[in-house]
Design an enzyme around this catalytic site. Sequence first.
Site, PDB file in Angstrom:
ATOM      1  N   CYS A 173       0.797  -1.227   0.000  1.00  0.00           N
ATOM      2  CA  CYS A 173       0.000   0.000   0.000  1.00  0.00           C
ATOM      3  C   CYS A 173       0.830   1.278   0.000  1.00  0.00           C
ATOM      4  CB  CYS A 173      -0.937   0.015   1.206  1.00  0.00           C
ATOM      5  SG  CYS A 173      -1.816  -1.535   1.433  1.00  0.00           S
ATOM      6  N   HIS A 311      -3.379   7.145   6.795  1.00  0.00           N
ATOM      7  CA  HIS A 311      -3.513   5.924   6.002  1.00  0.00           C
ATOM      8  C   HIS A 311      -4.860   5.254   6.276  1.00  0.00           C
ATOM      9  CE1 HIS A 311      -2.337   2.351   3.829  1.00  0.00           C
ATOM     10  NE2 HIS A 311      -2.524   1.590   4.898  1.00  0.00           N
ATOM     11  N   GLU A 322      -2.064   3.319  14.019  1.00  0.00           N
ATOM     12  CA  GLU A 322      -1.710   4.581  13.371  1.00  0.00           C
ATOM     13  C   GLU A 322      -1.972   5.773  14.291  1.00  0.00           C
ATOM     14  OE1 GLU A 322      -2.328   7.015   9.172  1.00  0.00           O
ATOM     15  OE2 GLU A 322      -3.641   5.322   9.638  1.00  0.00           O
ATOM     16  N   LYS A 343      -9.896   7.815   2.541  1.00  0.00           N
ATOM     17  CA  LYS A 343     -10.291   6.501   2.009  1.00  0.00           C
ATOM     18  C   LYS A 343     -11.785   6.268   2.193  1.00  0.00           C
ATOM     19  CE  LYS A 343      -6.004   3.786   2.281  1.00  0.00           C
ATOM     20  NZ  LYS A 343      -5.040   4.797   2.771  1.00  0.00           N
ATOM     21  N   HIS A 348      -9.539   2.231  -0.729  1.00  0.00           N
ATOM     22  CA  HIS A 348      -8.113   1.904  -0.700  1.00  0.00           C
ATOM     23  C   HIS A 348      -7.664   1.547  -2.115  1.00  0.00           C
ATOM     24  CE1 HIS A 348      -4.256   0.691   0.415  1.00  0.00           C
ATOM     25  NE2 HIS A 348      -4.513   0.087   1.558  1.00  0.00           N
ATOM     26  N   PHE A 408       1.447  -3.634   3.721  1.00  0.00           N
ATOM     27  CA  PHE A 408       1.722  -4.999   4.171  1.00  0.00           C
ATOM     28  C   PHE A 408       3.210  -5.280   3.979  1.00  0.00           C
ATOM     29  CE2 PHE A 408      -2.463  -7.636   3.938  1.00  0.00           C
ATOM     30  CZ  PHE A 408      -2.957  -6.896   5.000  1.00  0.00           C
TER      31      PHE A 408
END
Length: 423
Positions: A173, A311, A322, A343, A348, A408
């Site tokens: 990502c 994010h 986060e 998002k 995403h 990831f």
Amino acid sequence: MLLIWLLKICKQAVMIDIAITGIGVISPIGMTETTVLESLLASRSGVRAFESQALSRPFPMAPVEAQFNDSFTRVELPFLDRTTQLAILAAQQATENAGIVNYSSFGERAGVFFGTVRGGGATEWEWTRQFYTGEKKTAKPYVIMGCMANAGAAQISIRQQVYGPTASHTSACSSSGSAIADACRQIRNGEIDIAIAGGAEAALTPVFLGAWDGLRALAEVDAVPSQSCRPFSRQRTGLVLGEGSVFFVLESREHAERRQAPIHAFVAGWGIASDGHHIGSPHQRGQIAAMRSALRTAGIDASELDYINAHATATRGGDPVEVAALKEVLGNAAQSVPVSATKALHAHMLGAASAMELLVCVLALRHSFIPATAHLSDLDPECSGIRHVTETMLDQPVRHAMSLSAGFGGTNAALVVRSSTFD
């Protein structure tokens, strides 16, 4: 004397401003900079419900509601996965926006920096289907070239006549954020003068959705499907996948001014750091390190930020980590610096996520507003402690903004942009 010369060169490199002179976007909330801005101001979502007999249940997703085959010739199309099509068209839009015909006149001083997760995944999956159903046993000659992860970067460099470095980043990502940071680093180091940098993703196929469903990470379809992505909310049920492409033309300020190109904003800082923790679960140390590195490169304190695009994927495990990282980096400014997660609107976009969220930051700088985290009416207590923006804030001067992406595998990318208005 040698030491003095080296110090002088390093000082000059640090002082190089990196200008954004071109913007191209194809997204679930707009196909131009203007339409994306309108969607952000109105908190208009591109998320909808998707059903397929191949899947166990409906899923929310954010598609680009357009096909682009007519933009290419019949000879070209077999080589072009949808991801590659989106990359080519967004890069072309950015190039035209920057007032450039092509990059041949820059010789080897121009580069392409591309981020994606799956690249030509749809092409690869279709060939796999044909092979295992017995429909075909030998692929057409264009299949390999269509499913390469670097196909987007290669096609851009060929079509735009870019003769310098062509690099593809696949750090999940954070892929396009890593690509943009790489371009900025090479410009600041004096290796190149100008770059096309961004990312693209188009993986909204049943087989890909089914793989994500196996991870138990995808959201349920909300009673109002457009509200299915709920970052930071107590009611969040998981992430929503989207598609699209965003590219920027980046160049040294001196180069841009020599071309008399309009400057939209400056990329002031960037940071890349790894969690070193787990392939699928984030850790705050990598996010903290990436943000601090970006702020250090930009030469500002966290309290000087006027906006942060988080994010925030709307997952149970990701959002609180986060928030903890943001609180650590912001310190006493945690309650004053506005934070939102867009998002909720564009979903995403995977390999294009960092670039999309950097675009949101640029628009915030240029149009003096702070976008909201849509659908956030019930804040999860685990996500408290920062200044969440739940309604669009207008007439808000923004000098510095930062975006954060966490991929990831634990690769985190933070980018800081600075307004050109305050120069």
